[in-house]
Write a protein that holds these residues in place. Structure first.
Motif, PDB file in Angstrom:
ATOM      1  N   MET A   1      90.265 -58.618  67.615  1.00 31.57           N
ATOM      2  CA  MET A   1      90.994 -58.618  68.614  1.00 31.57           C
ATOM      3  C   MET A   1      90.527 -57.592  69.379  1.00 31.57           C
ATOM      4  O   MET A   1      90.136 -56.368  68.858  1.00 31.57           O
ATOM      5  N   GLN A   2      90.562 -57.610  70.587  1.00 31.85           N
ATOM      6  CA  GLN A   2      90.133 -56.443  71.568  1.00 31.85           C
ATOM      7  C   GLN A   2      91.151 -55.496  71.567  1.00 31.85           C
ATOM      8  O   GLN A   2      92.544 -55.622  71.728  1.00 31.85           O
ATOM      9  N   LYS A   3      90.644 -54.116  71.935  1.00 28.60           N
ATOM     10  CA  LYS A   3      91.756 -53.021  71.939  1.00 28.60           C
ATOM     11  C   LYS A   3      92.573 -53.161  73.267  1.00 28.60           C
ATOM     12  O   LYS A   3      93.848 -53.189  73.150  1.00 28.60           O
ATOM     13  N   THR A   4      92.102 -53.899  74.143  1.00 28.26           N
ATOM     14  CA  THR A   4      93.144 -54.204  75.507  1.00 28.26           C
ATOM     15  C   THR A   4      94.077 -55.275  75.120  1.00 28.26           C
ATOM     16  O   THR A   4      95.104 -55.347  75.844  1.00 28.26           O
ATOM     17  N   ASP A   5      93.954 -55.891  74.018  1.00 26.13           N
ATOM     18  CA  ASP A   5      95.010 -56.979  73.894  1.00 26.13           C
ATOM     19  C   ASP A   5      95.924 -56.483  72.910  1.00 26.13           C
ATOM     20  O   ASP A   5      96.982 -57.148  72.679  1.00 26.13           O
ATOM     21  N   CYS A   6      95.939 -55.465  72.397  1.00 28.30           N
ATOM     22  CA  CYS A   6      96.953 -54.855  71.440  1.00 28.30           C
ATOM     23  C   CYS A   6      97.870 -53.832  72.208  1.00 28.30           C
ATOM     24  O   CYS A   6      97.373 -52.969  72.799  1.00 28.30           O
ATOM     25  N   THR A   7      99.018 -54.232  72.028  1.00 23.83           N
ATOM     26  CA  THR A   7     100.095 -53.498  73.064  1.00 23.83           C
ATOM     27  C   THR A   7     100.545 -52.226  72.252  1.00 23.83           C
ATOM     28  O   THR A   7     101.115 -51.252  73.032  1.00 23.83           O
ATOM     29  N   HIS A   8      99.826 -52.106  70.889  1.00 26.25           N
ATOM     30  CA  HIS A   8     100.285 -50.748  70.246  1.00 26.25           C
ATOM     31  C   HIS A   8      98.964 -49.822  70.524  1.00 26.25           C
ATOM     32  O   HIS A   8      99.520 -48.574  70.608  1.00 26.25           O
ATOM     33  N   TYR A   9      97.985 -50.205  70.897  1.00 23.06           N
ATOM     34  CA  TYR A   9      96.892 -49.160  70.903  1.00 23.06           C
ATOM     35  C   TYR A   9      96.846 -48.269  72.158  1.00 23.06           C
ATOM     36  O   TYR A   9      96.592 -47.025  72.009  1.00 23.06           O
ATOM     37  N   ASP A  10      97.588 -48.666  73.245  1.00 24.96           N
ATOM     38  CA  ASP A  10      97.863 -47.759  74.513  1.00 24.96           C
ATOM     39  C   ASP A  10      98.927 -46.611  74.063  1.00 24.96           C
ATOM     40  O   ASP A  10      98.979 -45.929  74.645  1.00 24.96           O
TER      41      ASP A  10
ATOM     42  N   TRP B   1      86.489 -47.815  61.851  1.00 22.31           N
ATOM     43  CA  TRP B   1      87.002 -48.958  62.314  1.00 22.31           C
ATOM     44  C   TRP B   1      88.651 -48.681  62.688  1.00 22.31           C
ATOM     45  O   TRP B   1      88.988 -47.651  62.120  1.00 22.31           O
ATOM     46  N   ILE B   2      89.247 -49.441  63.502  1.00 21.69           N
ATOM     47  CA  ILE B   2      90.577 -49.392  63.720  1.00 21.69           C
ATOM     48  C   ILE B   2      91.448 -50.418  63.415  1.00 21.69           C
ATOM     49  O   ILE B   2      90.796 -51.938  63.735  1.00 21.69           O
ATOM     50  N   TRP B   3      92.728 -50.398  62.777  1.00 24.95           N
ATOM     51  CA  TRP B   3      93.235 -51.548  62.223  1.00 24.95           C
ATOM     52  C   TRP B   3      94.731 -51.317  63.073  1.00 24.95           C
ATOM     53  O   TRP B   3      95.516 -50.272  62.916  1.00 24.95           O
ATOM     54  N   CYS B   4      95.313 -52.489  63.454  1.00 23.94           N
ATOM     55  CA  CYS B   4      96.565 -52.513  63.652  1.00 23.94           C
ATOM     56  C   CYS B   4      97.649 -53.564  62.754  1.00 23.94           C
ATOM     57  O   CYS B   4      96.963 -54.493  62.627  1.00 23.94           O
ATOM     58  N   TYR B   5      98.544 -52.845  62.049  1.00 22.68           N
ATOM     59  CA  TYR B   5      99.356 -53.289  61.080  1.00 22.68           C
ATOM     60  C   TYR B   5     100.299 -54.281  61.870  1.00 22.68           C
ATOM     61  O   TYR B   5     100.396 -55.408  61.216  1.00 22.68           O
ATOM     62  N   GLU B   6     100.735 -54.134  63.018  1.00 23.52           N
ATOM     63  CA  GLU B   6     101.493 -55.090  63.546  1.00 23.52           C
ATOM     64  C   GLU B   6     101.053 -56.402  64.032  1.00 23.52           C
ATOM     65  O   GLU B   6     101.523 -57.434  63.782  1.00 23.52           O
TER      66      GLU B   6
ATOM     67  N   PRO C   1     101.916 -47.874  63.929  1.00 24.87           N
ATOM     68  CA  PRO C   1     101.038 -49.270  63.779  1.00 24.87           C
ATOM     69  C   PRO C   1      99.338 -49.064  63.579  1.00 24.87           C
ATOM     70  O   PRO C   1      98.761 -49.918  62.818  1.00 24.87           O
ATOM     71  N   ILE C   2      98.884 -48.179  64.077  1.00 28.40           N
ATOM     72  CA  ILE C   2      97.344 -48.004  64.371  1.00 28.40           C
ATOM     73  C   ILE C   2      96.843 -47.099  63.184  1.00 28.40           C
ATOM     74  O   ILE C   2      97.456 -45.703  63.135  1.00 28.40           O
ATOM     75  N   ILE C   3      95.869 -47.377  62.287  1.00 26.38           N
ATOM     76  CA  ILE C   3      95.174 -46.303  61.430  1.00 26.38           C
ATOM     77  C   ILE C   3      93.595 -46.358  61.777  1.00 26.38           C
ATOM     78  O   ILE C   3      93.198 -47.259  62.519  1.00 26.38           O
ATOM     79  N   ARG C   4      92.939 -45.474  61.377  1.00 28.13           N
ATOM     80  CA  ARG C   4      91.441 -45.406  61.506  1.00 28.13           C
ATOM     81  C   ARG C   4      91.035 -44.988  60.138  1.00 28.13           C
ATOM     82  O   ARG C   4      91.623 -44.260  59.295  1.00 28.13           O
TER      83      ARG C   4
END
Length: 97
Positions: free
Chosen positions: A1-10, A74-79, A62-65
């Motif tokens: 998934m792209q960072k731009t598609d993750c609502t939590h990354y921002d 790497w970066i992971w989104c739990y949500e 939600p975000i871990i590195r």
């Protein structure tokens, strides 16, 4: 998934947050480690005692590195249950001669 598609990354400044420790702040294990991109807490991963997952469930961060931070981190989104990338990997085409 792209960072731009993750609502939590921002919602997190993952490139600004520094790790608060070099070992799991719960059990003291030296690795493998994950850093919360919201608050910098360092926890061990699922292959050890799952303190990173516990932190997400307790805080909603939600975000871990992956640690150590750097090029291979790497970066992971739990949500979203997905890795976050700058761009989608290139698709390979099968060519015939």
């Amino acid at each position: 998934m792209q960072k731009t598609d993750c609502t939590h990354y921002d919602e997190v400044a993952s490139d600004v947050v520094e790790p608060k420790a070099e070992v799991c702040q719960v059990c003291g294990i030296k690795g493998p480690l994950r850093m919360c991109a919201t608050c910098g807490f360092v926890r061990c991963c699922e292959s050890m005692n799952s303190h990173d997952t516990e932190h997400w469930k307790e805080t909603g961060h939600p975000i871990i590195r992956r640690m150590p931070l750097g090029e291979a981190s790497w970066i992971w989104c739990y949500e979203h249950h997905d890795y976050l990338r700058d761009e989608e990997p290139a698709k390979t085409r099968k060519t015939t001669a």
